[in-house]
Design an enzyme around this catalytic site. Sequence first.
Site, PDB file in Angstrom:
ATOM      1  N   CYS A 119     -21.507  24.561  51.013  1.00 45.53           N
ATOM      2  CA  CYS A 119     -22.071  23.514  51.865  1.00 45.53           C
ATOM      3  C   CYS A 119     -23.589  23.631  52.011  1.00 45.53           C
ATOM      4  CB  CYS A 119     -21.396  23.622  53.233  1.00 45.53           C
ATOM      5  SG  CYS A 119     -22.161  22.605  54.478  1.00 45.53           S
ATOM      6  N   GLY A 164     -22.855  20.937  61.197  1.00 46.39           N
ATOM      7  CA  GLY A 164     -22.415  21.708  62.360  1.00 46.39           C
ATOM      8  C   GLY A 164     -20.910  21.817  62.455  1.00 46.39           C
ATOM      9  N   GLU A 165     -20.493  22.781  63.248  1.00 46.35           N
ATOM     10  CA  GLU A 165     -19.057  22.987  63.520  1.00 46.35           C
ATOM     11  C   GLU A 165     -18.798  22.426  64.921  1.00 46.35           C
ATOM     12  OE1 GLU A 165     -15.883  24.185  62.380  1.00 46.35           O
ATOM     13  OE2 GLU A 165     -15.587  23.448  64.431  1.00 46.35           O
ATOM     14  N   SER A 196     -13.603  17.004  62.713  1.00 44.57           N
ATOM     15  CA  SER A 196     -13.259  17.926  61.630  1.00 44.57           C
ATOM     16  C   SER A 196     -13.761  19.331  61.944  1.00 44.57           C
ATOM     17  CB  SER A 196     -13.899  17.415  60.341  1.00 44.57           C
ATOM     18  OG  SER A 196     -13.754  18.368  59.325  1.00 44.57           O
ATOM     19  N   SER A 219     -10.519  21.919  57.693  1.00 42.77           N
ATOM     20  CA  SER A 219     -10.896  22.296  56.328  1.00 42.77           C
ATOM     21  C   SER A 219     -10.066  23.497  55.897  1.00 42.77           C
ATOM     22  CB  SER A 219     -12.383  22.665  56.271  1.00 42.77           C
ATOM     23  OG  SER A 219     -13.140  21.563  56.666  1.00 42.77           O
ATOM     24  N   LEU A 220      -9.269  23.322  54.877  1.00 40.03           N
ATOM     25  CA  LEU A 220      -8.430  24.431  54.401  1.00 40.03           C
ATOM     26  C   LEU A 220      -9.033  24.983  53.101  1.00 40.03           C
ATOM     27  CD1 LEU A 220      -5.857  26.036  54.993  1.00 40.03           C
ATOM     28  CD2 LEU A 220      -4.594  24.373  53.633  1.00 40.03           C
ATOM     29  N   HIS A 221      -9.130  24.172  52.104  1.00 40.27           N
ATOM     30  CA  HIS A 221      -9.831  24.459  50.842  1.00 40.27           C
ATOM     31  C   HIS A 221      -9.234  25.567  49.976  1.00 40.27           C
ATOM     32  CE1 HIS A 221     -12.546  21.645  52.467  1.00 40.27           C
ATOM     33  NE2 HIS A 221     -13.316  22.466  53.131  1.00 40.27           N
ATOM     34  N   ASN A 297     -19.109  17.409  45.845  1.00 37.83           N
ATOM     35  CA  ASN A 297     -20.460  16.912  45.597  1.00 37.83           C
ATOM     36  C   ASN A 297     -21.350  18.109  45.310  1.00 37.83           C
ATOM     37  OD1 ASN A 297     -20.941  14.098  45.766  1.00 37.83           O
ATOM     38  ND2 ASN A 297     -20.404  14.163  47.930  1.00 37.83           N
ATOM     39  N   CYS A 341     -22.984  16.637  52.744  1.00 37.55           N
ATOM     40  CA  CYS A 341     -23.429  16.918  54.110  1.00 37.55           C
ATOM     41  C   CYS A 341     -24.604  17.888  54.106  1.00 37.55           C
ATOM     42  CB  CYS A 341     -22.231  17.508  54.855  1.00 37.55           C
ATOM     43  SG  CYS A 341     -22.621  18.541  56.226  1.00 37.55           S
TER      44      CYS A 341
HETATM   45  S1  SF4 Z   1     -18.819  22.729  55.898  1.00 36.06           S
HETATM   46 FE1  SF4 Z   1     -19.168  22.230  58.072  1.00 36.06          FE
HETATM   47  S2  SF4 Z   1     -18.626  24.150  59.129  1.00 36.06           S
HETATM   48 FE2  SF4 Z   1     -18.930  24.707  56.974  1.00 36.06          FE
HETATM   49  S3  SF4 Z   1     -21.105  25.350  56.830  1.00 36.06           S
HETATM   50 FE3  SF4 Z   1     -20.986  23.137  56.334  1.00 36.06          FE
HETATM   51  S4  SF4 Z   1     -21.395  22.098  58.270  1.00 36.06           S
HETATM   52 FE4  SF4 Z   1     -20.827  24.201  58.768  1.00 36.06          FE
END
Ligand code: SF4
Length: 356
Positions: A119, A164-165, A196, A219-221, A297, A341
């Site tokens: 990410c 962000g989380e 999410s 998010s499992l992935h 992506n 993102c």
């Molecule tokens: S996917 Fe979401 S939780 Fe994971 S690092 Fe990126 S913004 Fe943070």
Amino acid sequence: MHKESIYGLTLDQLTSWLIEYGHKKSRAVQVWDWLYRKRVTCFPEMRDVNKEGLQLLADHWVIQSIEEDYRQESVDGTVKFLFKLKDDNLIETVLMRHKFGLSVCVTTQVGCNMGCSFCASGLMTKKRDLTSAEIVEQVMKVQHHLDQAKQDERVSHVVVMGIGEPFDNINNVVNALRIIKDHKGLAIAEKRITVSTSGLADKIYDFADYNLHVNLAISLHAPTNKLRTRIMKINRVFPIEELMRAIDYYLKKTNRRITLEYILLKDLNDSREQALQLAALISDKRQLTNVNLIPYNPVDEHNQYQRSEQESMLKFYDILKKHDINCSIRLEHGTDIDAACGQLRCKQIKSDQTNR
Ligand code: SF4
């Protein structure tokens, strides 16, 4: 005196505050209507609020606290906004056009500490949580952008999936959701709001108990701890078994369907065996689970990861379907702009640093 944006107040909070200053409850409904139905951007535009009321509001609050810094528009209608906060931090918000409506993807933190290895946002550690007002204002900014085009378009969906989380800032996020879904204001239906999380299992219990009736995506992935820990640091804290226990609690408590997000990464988590492992992992909750397969992506800084081949994605999908798992492959938006993102924000911060 530093003034916060009034977008951070729920209708109940606004009502109590106005009553404290000697106003009637009806004043709060009036102000709320100007904010979210008529969508004014400064207090003097609230024409039927008396002088005293306007002064009180202006003495304590502002309406707008963030400004647009940059905007990218895709040929498919996706618009990515880079907003500057009062303290000059930058955040991203995305408007996406779907057949079913217009959705806004909002950010909840400046940076992110979860460090998911695929990410762009995880490259920039968290500087701070966003306030409820800053979360709500992203939706309002996008709505104002639509209002200016005079096409009579309304934001119909909100997804809390930006930088962000959300569960690492759960109080402000929950407060913001209460404002966004208030039926006297923006009135975005609960079933059209999705939050999410990367899998903070302890907060999944709390979220179930809030009774917000909005959707949850997790998010499992990866179907095994070994692989998930490699991709997502959070798995060291909340391994898959713990996550599944929290999901079971959530499903039992809310009886709402959840989405499991699964980014398909070439030769890493997209094999036949892994599809079978995933199907087995969630077989006991398939009635209330939807797996969302996401084409990756690519991010420059994470060039160890590549997008799965189309054929592998389809095979993965077929295996899940054969095992009666509800699943879909996510449509892509804004592939001609910085779609992943955090990509636009990273790029802008780097260019600011280069130009300094
Ligand atoms: S996917 Fe979401 S939780 Fe994971 S690092 Fe990126 S913004 Fe943070």
